[in-house]
Design an enzyme around this catalytic site. Structure first.
Site, PDB file in Angstrom:
ATOM      1  N   TYR A  51       0.863  -1.188   0.000  1.00 40.95           N
ATOM      2  CA  TYR A  51       0.000   0.000   0.000  1.00 40.95           C
ATOM      3  C   TYR A  51       0.887   1.221   0.000  1.00 40.95           C
ATOM      4  O   TYR A  51       1.860   1.276   0.743  1.00 40.95           O
ATOM      5  CB  TYR A  51      -0.911   0.017   1.232  1.00 40.95           C
ATOM      6  CG  TYR A  51      -2.359   0.077   0.817  1.00 40.95           C
ATOM      7  CD1 TYR A  51      -2.859   1.228   0.201  1.00 40.95           C
ATOM      8  CD2 TYR A  51      -3.206  -1.000   0.993  1.00 40.95           C
ATOM      9  CE1 TYR A  51      -4.183   1.276  -0.218  1.00 40.95           C
ATOM     10  CE2 TYR A  51      -4.524  -0.957   0.569  1.00 40.95           C
ATOM     11  CZ  TYR A  51      -5.008   0.189  -0.038  1.00 40.95           C
ATOM     12  OH  TYR A  51      -6.298   0.231  -0.462  1.00 40.95           O
ATOM     13  N   GLU A  53      -0.343   4.953  -0.573  1.00 40.84           N
ATOM     14  CA  GLU A  53      -1.078   6.190  -0.880  1.00 40.84           C
ATOM     15  C   GLU A  53      -0.147   7.388  -0.806  1.00 40.84           C
ATOM     16  O   GLU A  53       0.700   7.483   0.083  1.00 40.84           O
ATOM     17  CB  GLU A  53      -2.230   6.374   0.110  1.00 40.84           C
ATOM     18  CG  GLU A  53      -3.406   5.452  -0.211  1.00 40.84           C
ATOM     19  CD  GLU A  53      -4.524   5.563   0.827  1.00 40.84           C
ATOM     20  OE1 GLU A  53      -4.258   6.045   1.933  1.00 40.84           O
ATOM     21  OE2 GLU A  53      -5.647   5.144   0.504  1.00 40.84           O
ATOM     22  N   ASP A 197      -6.446  13.013 -25.721  1.00 42.61           N
ATOM     23  CA  ASP A 197      -6.586  11.639 -25.239  1.00 42.61           C
ATOM     24  C   ASP A 197      -6.040  10.715 -26.317  1.00 42.61           C
ATOM     25  O   ASP A 197      -6.706  10.446 -27.322  1.00 42.61           O
ATOM     26  CB  ASP A 197      -8.068  11.362 -24.950  1.00 42.61           C
ATOM     27  CG  ASP A 197      -8.323   9.927 -24.475  1.00 42.61           C
ATOM     28  OD1 ASP A 197      -7.415   9.080 -24.617  1.00 42.61           O
ATOM     29  OD2 ASP A 197      -9.437   9.666 -23.976  1.00 42.61           O
ATOM     30  N   THR A 223      -4.054   5.620 -22.148  1.00 40.64           N
ATOM     31  CA  THR A 223      -4.059   4.313 -21.501  1.00 40.64           C
ATOM     32  C   THR A 223      -2.724   3.662 -21.859  1.00 40.64           C
ATOM     33  O   THR A 223      -2.053   4.074 -22.806  1.00 40.64           O
ATOM     34  CB  THR A 223      -5.208   3.428 -22.005  1.00 40.64           C
ATOM     35  OG1 THR A 223      -5.144   3.362 -23.429  1.00 40.64           O
ATOM     36  CG2 THR A 223      -6.555   3.990 -21.584  1.00 40.64           C
ATOM     37  N   LYS A 226      -3.004  -0.256 -24.872  1.00 37.73           N
ATOM     38  CA  LYS A 226      -3.432  -0.389 -26.271  1.00 37.73           C
ATOM     39  C   LYS A 226      -2.179  -0.443 -27.155  1.00 37.73           C
ATOM     40  O   LYS A 226      -1.392  -1.356 -26.982  1.00 37.73           O
ATOM     41  CB  LYS A 226      -4.416   0.727 -26.598  1.00 37.73           C
ATOM     42  CG  LYS A 226      -5.682   0.591 -25.726  1.00 37.73           C
ATOM     43  CD  LYS A 226      -6.686   1.693 -25.894  1.00 37.73           C
ATOM     44  CE  LYS A 226      -7.819   1.507 -24.880  1.00 37.73           C
ATOM     45  NZ  LYS A 226      -8.746   2.651 -24.886  1.00 37.73           N
ATOM     46  N   ARG A 232      -2.774  -2.933 -18.125  1.00 32.42           N
ATOM     47  CA  ARG A 232      -3.965  -2.084 -18.107  1.00 32.42           C
ATOM     48  C   ARG A 232      -3.773  -0.967 -17.092  1.00 32.42           C
ATOM     49  O   ARG A 232      -3.674  -1.207 -15.894  1.00 32.42           O
ATOM     50  CB  ARG A 232      -5.206  -2.901 -17.732  1.00 32.42           C
ATOM     51  CG  ARG A 232      -5.346  -4.206 -18.507  1.00 32.42           C
ATOM     52  CD  ARG A 232      -6.744  -4.751 -18.430  1.00 32.42           C
ATOM     53  NE  ARG A 232      -7.615  -3.906 -19.218  1.00 32.42           N
ATOM     54  CZ  ARG A 232      -7.728  -3.977 -20.545  1.00 32.42           C
ATOM     55  NH1 ARG A 232      -7.027  -4.853 -21.236  1.00 32.42           N
ATOM     56  NH2 ARG A 232      -8.531  -3.171 -21.176  1.00 32.42           N
TER      57      ARG A 232
HETATM   58  C1  PLP Z   1      -9.766   3.089 -24.068  1.00 28.90           C
HETATM   59  C2  PLP Z   1     -10.034   4.540 -23.996  1.00 28.90           C
HETATM   60  C3  PLP Z   1     -10.340   5.185 -22.795  1.00 28.90           C
HETATM   61  C4  PLP Z   1     -10.667   4.452 -21.522  1.00 28.90           C
HETATM   62  O1  PLP Z   1      -9.794   3.561 -21.061  1.00 28.90           O
HETATM   63  P1  PLP Z   1     -10.233   2.408 -20.020  1.00 28.90           P
HETATM   64  O2  PLP Z   1      -8.906   1.932 -19.582  1.00 28.90           O
HETATM   65  O3  PLP Z   1     -11.030   1.426 -20.785  1.00 28.90           O
HETATM   66  O4  PLP Z   1     -11.004   3.062 -18.922  1.00 28.90           O
HETATM   67  C5  PLP Z   1     -10.472   6.557 -22.801  1.00 28.90           C
HETATM   68  N1  PLP Z   1     -10.328   7.258 -23.936  1.00 28.90           N
HETATM   69  C6  PLP Z   1     -10.061   6.679 -25.119  1.00 28.90           C
HETATM   70  C7  PLP Z   1      -9.930   7.522 -26.341  1.00 28.90           C
HETATM   71  C8  PLP Z   1      -9.917   5.300 -25.192  1.00 28.90           C
HETATM   72  O5  PLP Z   1      -9.681   4.737 -26.371  1.00 28.90           O
END
Ligand code: PLP
Length: 420
Positions: A51, A53, A197, A223, A226, A232
């Protein structure tokens, strides 16, 4: 996984079956990938037991000597890789990371301007069913009917009219590049923050196969699971001036203890992403998507925007007389995994839309290249043409398995591993 096998054969068996499924199929979900064994090792490590925080040097728990070193190292790697001033690597995933940005920069009820979900945007960019659309006021931009692309003049017009507090550029189903520089200009003109994003395209940005949103954006969210090919999780990048607000919004604003095993695994992925091999990987993702798109076009498929310049392809199946859900189910039976997807201006309902979405990050991680993309396009064509013929699907599944055998996936066990 001997301990897992002995303790819980049920879970073990299911994990092994999923592994076999990932090994024997052509995975075209654009948001998925295969992480390396090194990433799997870090995310399954004893860091699960901690932990912590707070942030490095400012924790609410003792015993952080190694955790602090790990988190600081991972933040430094993120800053170096993306040329950012500040990184926060604690968000549990992309959705809470976006929420943290809104909490950091906006008052409740202020306006978020994002890409409309049915045009390829993400739920967390101000869609009604998401917290982002419930606690803030959403306004939307989209693609034009004629081009399937974002028209920056239209974006500017909406921004001038609506005066959003933040503009979000990013998508989950947009096959073209984002003009981050133009988004930044518009945001500055209307006095809005600019959030880029890059969840889907972070790996392409690293490989210089897509322009970087830094330094145009105030905050960049990605993220890590991907195209970046990590565990993740998510990373927030920003300038020093916003660092404190962003950090406070993540913790203690939204989250408790960070997932240290994920932090470490993100670090491993960032180290891998800084190599020439990854650079070549990112560029090959795009070459593969282009090859797949060209072959599909040649076979009479209708691609939204007429093609792709990133890792994904959106097919409108209306002209083929097959609905997206039916096609994706048939493709899955044939060993080709993709998802049904809304196309812009889709007359059908989101739960049974007109399209399917394909992407090349996973197949590229296996080392597949243009010739394999052409084979995949031929299989897709055959399945869509025989969408009700399970014999055809079964035969193709065998051919797919055969091809997959020649391209071992990173991080997966060997074929002979016991299933139960
Ligand atoms: C995948 C994605 C997210 C969210 O990610 P999670 O890990 O699934 O919560 C946010 N914005 C975009 C553009 C994404 O492709």
């Amino acid at each position: 996984m001997e301990a897992l096998r002995a303790t819980d054969p049920e879970i073990y068996g299911l994990v092994r079956r999923e592994e076999r499924y990932q090994r024997d199929s052509v995975r075209l979900i654009p948001s998925e990938n295969y992480v390396s064994q090194a990433v799997l090792d870090a995310s399954g490590s004893v860091l699960q037991n901690k932990y912590s925080e707070g942030y490095a040097g400012r924790r609410y728990y003792e015993g952080q000597r190694y955790i602090d070193k790990i988190e600081s190292l991972v933040c430094a790697r993120a800053c170096a890789l993306f040329s950012a001033e500040h990184a926060n690597v604690q968000p549990y995933s992309g959705s809470p990371a976006n929420l943290a940005v809104y909490c950091a920069l906006l008052q409740p009820g202020e306006t978020i301007m994002g890409m409309a979900l049915p045009h390829g945007g993400h739920l967390t960019h101000g869609w009604d069913v998401s917290a982002s659309g419930r606690f803030w006021h959403p306004v939307r931009y989209g693609v034009t009917r004629e081009t399937g692309r974002i028209d920056m003049d239209q974006v500017r017009e909406i921004a001038r009219q609506q005066r959003p507090r933040i503009i979000v550029a990013g998508a989950t189903a947009y096959p073209r590049q984002f003009d981050f520089s133009a988004f930044g200009e518009i945001a500055r003109e209307v006095g809005a923050y600019f959030l880029a994003d890059i969840s889907h395209i972070a790996g392409l940005v690293v490989a210089e196969a897509h322009p970087s949103p830094l330094p145009h954006a105030d905050v960049v969210m990605t993220t890590t699971h991907k195209t970046l090919r990590g565990p993740r999780g998510a990373i927030l990048l920003c300038r020093e001036t916003l660092a404190e607000s962003i950090d406070k919004a993540v913790f203690p604003g939204l989250q408790g203890g960070p997932h240290n095993q994920t932090t470490a695994a993100i670090g491993v992925a960032l180290r891998e992403a800084a190599t020439p091999e990854f650079h070549a990987y990112g560029r090959q993702i795009v070459s593969n998507a282009r090859a797949l798109a060209e072959e599909l076009l040649a076979r009479g498929f209708d691609l939204v925007s007429g093609g792709t310049d990133n890792h994904l392809i959106l097919i409108d199946l209306t002209g083929k007389g097959v609905i997206g859900k039916k096609a994706s189910k048939a493709l899955d039976r044939a060993g080709i995994v993709c998802n049904y997807n809304t196309v812009p201006f889709d007359p059908r309902k989101p739960f049974s839309p007109s399209g399917i979405r394909l992407g090349t990050p996973s197949v590229t991680s296996r080392g597949m290249r243009e010739p394999e993309m052409r084979r995949i396009a031929a299989w897709i064509d055959e399945v869509v043409a025989h969408v009700d013929d399970q014999e055809v699907h079964k035969r193709i599944a065998g051919e797919v398995r055969e091809m997959c055998r020649a391209f071992p996936a990173p991080g997966l066990g060997r074929e002979g591993d016991p299933v139960v």
